[in-house]
Design an enzyme around this catalytic site. Structure first.
Site, PDB file in Angstrom:
ATOM      1  N   ASP A  45      13.805 -15.441  17.830  1.00 28.22           N
ATOM      2  CA  ASP A  45      15.061 -15.777  17.147  1.00 28.22           C
ATOM      3  C   ASP A  45      14.849 -15.881  15.634  1.00 28.22           C
ATOM      4  O   ASP A  45      15.717 -15.500  14.849  1.00 28.22           O
ATOM      5  CB  ASP A  45      15.611 -17.106  17.678  1.00 28.22           C
ATOM      6  CG  ASP A  45      16.170 -16.980  19.084  1.00 28.22           C
ATOM      7  OD1 ASP A  45      16.723 -15.909  19.406  1.00 28.22           O
ATOM      8  OD2 ASP A  45      16.053 -17.945  19.860  1.00 28.22           O
ATOM      9  N   GLY A  46      13.675 -16.397  15.227  1.00 31.35           N
ATOM     10  CA  GLY A  46      13.381 -16.545  13.788  1.00 31.35           C
ATOM     11  C   GLY A  46      13.372 -15.191  13.085  1.00 31.35           C
ATOM     12  O   GLY A  46      13.815 -15.071  11.937  1.00 31.35           O
ATOM     13  N   ASP A 149      20.128 -40.152   7.891  1.00 28.12           N
ATOM     14  CA  ASP A 149      19.182 -39.144   7.394  1.00 28.12           C
ATOM     15  C   ASP A 149      19.896 -37.889   6.902  1.00 28.12           C
ATOM     16  O   ASP A 149      19.457 -37.259   5.943  1.00 28.12           O
ATOM     17  CB  ASP A 149      18.203 -38.749   8.508  1.00 28.12           C
ATOM     18  CG  ASP A 149      17.124 -39.800   8.717  1.00 28.12           C
ATOM     19  OD1 ASP A 149      17.197 -40.851   8.042  1.00 28.12           O
ATOM     20  OD2 ASP A 149      16.229 -39.575   9.554  1.00 28.12           O
ATOM     21  N   THR A 160      22.718 -24.170  20.164  1.00 28.00           N
ATOM     22  CA  THR A 160      21.561 -24.378  21.034  1.00 28.00           C
ATOM     23  C   THR A 160      20.292 -24.642  20.217  1.00 28.00           C
ATOM     24  O   THR A 160      19.215 -24.795  20.786  1.00 28.00           O
ATOM     25  CB  THR A 160      21.345 -23.144  21.928  1.00 28.00           C
ATOM     26  OG1 THR A 160      21.515 -21.966  21.121  1.00 28.00           O
ATOM     27  CG2 THR A 160      22.330 -23.108  23.075  1.00 28.00           C
ATOM     28  N   ALA A 161      20.405 -24.689  18.883  1.00 26.70           N
ATOM     29  CA  ALA A 161      19.227 -24.885  18.027  1.00 26.70           C
ATOM     30  C   ALA A 161      19.200 -26.336  17.505  1.00 26.70           C
ATOM     31  O   ALA A 161      19.290 -27.275  18.296  1.00 26.70           O
ATOM     32  CB  ALA A 161      19.251 -23.838  16.912  1.00 26.70           C
ATOM     33  N   SER A 165      19.443 -30.592  19.210  1.00 23.64           N
ATOM     34  CA  SER A 165      18.475 -31.689  19.049  1.00 23.64           C
ATOM     35  C   SER A 165      19.148 -32.950  18.514  1.00 23.64           C
ATOM     36  O   SER A 165      18.643 -34.051  18.706  1.00 23.64           O
ATOM     37  CB  SER A 165      17.353 -31.288  18.085  1.00 23.64           C
ATOM     38  OG  SER A 165      16.708 -30.133  18.524  1.00 23.64           O
TER      39      SER A 165
HETATM   40  P1  NAD Z   1      10.879 -22.438  13.971  1.00 26.30           P
HETATM   41  O1  NAD Z   1       9.736 -21.516  14.080  1.00 26.30           O
HETATM   42  O2  NAD Z   1      10.638 -23.864  13.525  1.00 26.30           O
HETATM   43  O3  NAD Z   1      11.665 -22.401  15.380  1.00 26.30           O
HETATM   44  C1  NAD Z   1      12.449 -23.364  15.871  1.00 26.30           C
HETATM   45  C2  NAD Z   1      12.843 -23.024  17.309  1.00 26.30           C
HETATM   46  O4  NAD Z   1      14.248 -22.831  17.324  1.00 26.30           O
HETATM   47  C3  NAD Z   1      12.245 -21.741  17.910  1.00 26.30           C
HETATM   48  O5  NAD Z   1      11.845 -22.033  19.240  1.00 26.30           O
HETATM   49  C4  NAD Z   1      13.404 -20.762  17.900  1.00 26.30           C
HETATM   50  O6  NAD Z   1      13.334 -19.795  18.948  1.00 26.30           O
HETATM   51  C5  NAD Z   1      14.539 -21.695  18.154  1.00 26.30           C
HETATM   52  N1  NAD Z   1      15.841 -21.187  17.782  1.00 26.30           N
HETATM   53  C6  NAD Z   1      16.217 -20.549  16.639  1.00 26.30           C
HETATM   54  N2  NAD Z   1      17.518 -20.234  16.711  1.00 26.30           N
HETATM   55  C7  NAD Z   1      17.962 -20.677  17.916  1.00 26.30           C
HETATM   56  C8  NAD Z   1      19.213 -20.661  18.560  1.00 26.30           C
HETATM   57  N3  NAD Z   1      20.282 -20.154  17.958  1.00 26.30           N
HETATM   58  N4  NAD Z   1      19.310 -21.219  19.795  1.00 26.30           N
HETATM   59  C9  NAD Z   1      18.245 -21.779  20.402  1.00 26.30           C
HETATM   60  N5  NAD Z   1      17.027 -21.820  19.843  1.00 26.30           N
HETATM   61  C10 NAD Z   1      16.901 -21.286  18.613  1.00 26.30           C
HETATM   62  O7  NAD Z   1      11.925 -21.817  12.971  1.00 26.30           O
HETATM   63  P2  NAD Z   1      12.706 -20.463  13.059  1.00 26.30           P
HETATM   64  O8  NAD Z   1      12.266 -19.666  14.249  1.00 26.30           O
HETATM   65  O9  NAD Z   1      12.652 -19.851  11.711  1.00 26.30           O
HETATM   66  O10 NAD Z   1      14.169 -21.013  13.322  1.00 26.30           O
HETATM   67  C11 NAD Z   1      14.876 -21.750  12.358  1.00 26.30           C
HETATM   68  C12 NAD Z   1      15.727 -22.686  13.147  1.00 26.30           C
HETATM   69  O11 NAD Z   1      14.931 -23.751  13.615  1.00 26.30           O
HETATM   70  C13 NAD Z   1      16.807 -23.364  12.355  1.00 26.30           C
HETATM   71  O12 NAD Z   1      17.951 -22.560  12.190  1.00 26.30           O
HETATM   72  C14 NAD Z   1      17.069 -24.591  13.195  1.00 26.30           C
HETATM   73  O13 NAD Z   1      18.122 -24.360  14.128  1.00 26.30           O
HETATM   74  C15 NAD Z   1      15.795 -24.778  13.986  1.00 26.30           C
HETATM   75  N6  NAD Z   1      15.266 -26.099  13.684  1.00 26.30           N
HETATM   76  C16 NAD Z   1      15.374 -27.023  14.663  1.00 26.30           C
HETATM   77  C17 NAD Z   1      14.976 -28.329  14.424  1.00 26.30           C
HETATM   78  C18 NAD Z   1      15.120 -29.334  15.515  1.00 26.30           C
HETATM   79  O14 NAD Z   1      15.546 -28.936  16.606  1.00 26.30           O
HETATM   80  N7  NAD Z   1      14.814 -30.596  15.254  1.00 26.30           N
HETATM   81  C19 NAD Z   1      14.460 -28.690  13.175  1.00 26.30           C
HETATM   82  C20 NAD Z   1      14.372 -27.705  12.195  1.00 26.30           C
HETATM   83  C21 NAD Z   1      14.802 -26.400  12.461  1.00 26.30           C
END
Ligand code: NAD
Length: 266
Positions: A45-46, A149, A160-161, A165
């Site tokens: 996804d990234g 925060d 779903t991202a 959480s």
């Molecule tokens: P990353 O490598 O930190 O990956 C974060 C995870 O989020 C990976 O497992 C990725 O597959 C998953 N992800 C990304 N988009 C998704 C979606 N639309 N639905 C479900 N899962 C998804 O960083 P990355 O891959 O560059 O992704 C950036 C994303 O990470 C940000 O857009 C944000 O949504 C997510 N993120 C999540 C948290 C958290 O859950 N606490 C914190 C920071 C960032």
């Protein structure tokens, strides 16, 4: 049909990229990084998020396809061992696509300048030290004073991202909606927020007017921005949408089950 490939640096992704390039050249598809009609990402996804931001100025003509080299992703439909089937689907292309909403973010700074961003998953505003304090408006009406925060505003595909959480709902991406979730809000007898995720209608927008601290951090998908003194940030559903070439369909809730529960595989 001109095609661009965006791959991450993993060994499996590089191998899949080489195989895909050879198959596309053999099938006489021109490769064009600058003005593609279809962008194929290889990774997770990234990788799709990176490609989205790279081609954000061409969204009205580009269709995306995600190939994953790890677990099934939310933006990736094809496996790295399905390259031949993917090229065959491209040869039979008749313009099938599905599109999803994006988030439009407009930040106003104290010096009178503004910045405009598009997000595929979400945008957040946080403070690096101390409590974030911001007034929250829905349309032009004051709604609440937030302390905590930070706040996260997500698209349906971003639900779903990070948003999940934060306790946000999973939203079917066919809905034109945006969701606001709180990141560790303070709620006691003195400070009060809604303390629940909010899902807004397509014609609504949210404005944050944060207290003037220097240490805000804004995230737009995978990017982190440390803005200058921000006075207001407006979030709304963007006019632009992201388009995916859809040669086969996976039900959204099957994808959710696969990613978060996985009981069907047992
Ligand atoms: P990353 O490598 O930190 O990956 C974060 C995870 O989020 C990976 O497992 C990725 O597959 C998953 N992800 C990304 N988009 C998704 C979606 N639309 N639905 C479900 N899962 C998804 O960083 P990355 O891959 O560059 O992704 C950036 C994303 O990470 C940000 O857009 C944000 O949504 C997510 N993120 C999540 C948290 C958290 O859950 N606490 C914190 C920071 C960032």
């Amino acid at each position: 049909m001109r095609i661009a490939i965006v791959a991450n640096s993993g060994v499996k992704s590089r191998a899949a990229e080489t195989k895909l390039k050879q198959a596309l050249v053999a099938a006489k598809f021109p490769l064009d990084e600058a003005r593609p009609d279809v962008v194929i990402t290889i990774g997770g996804d990234g990788t799709l998020l990176s490609a989205f931001h790279r081609y954000a100025s061409q969204l009205n003509r580009v269709r995306f396809i995600g190939v994953h080299t790890g677990h099934l992703g939310f933006y990736t439909d094809w496996r790295d061992y399905e390259i031949d089937a993917l090229v065959e689907a491209l040869r039979n292309d008749s313009g099938e696509s599905v599109s999803y909403p994006l988030l439009d973010i407009l930040a106003d700074y104290e010096d009178g300048t503004t910045s405009h961003y598009l997000a595929l998953n979400e945008a957040t505003l946080k403070r690096t030290s101390g409590t974030m304090r911001t007034d929250v408006y829905i349309k032009e009406n004051f709604f609440e004073s937030f302390r905590g925060d930070g706040l996260c505003v997500a698209t349906p595909t971003g639900s779903t991202a990070y948003s999940k959480s934060n306790g946000g709902a999973v939203i079917h991406p066919r809905l034109d909606a945006m969701q606001v979730t709180e990141i560790a809000s303070i709620n006691n007898r003195v400070f009060r927020t809604l303390a629940a995720p909010m899902i807004l209608a397509p014609d609504e927008w949210v404005i944050l007017r944060p207290e003037p601290f220097q240490d805000y951090v804004m995230s737009i998908d995978q990017f982190t921005i440390t803005p200058q003194l921000v006075t207001a940030i407006r979030f709304r559903i963007a006019d632009e949408r992201i388009h995916f070439a859809r040669y086969r369909h996976m039900h959204f809730w099957d994808r959710v089950e696969d990613a978060f529960i996985g009981a069907k595989q047992e």
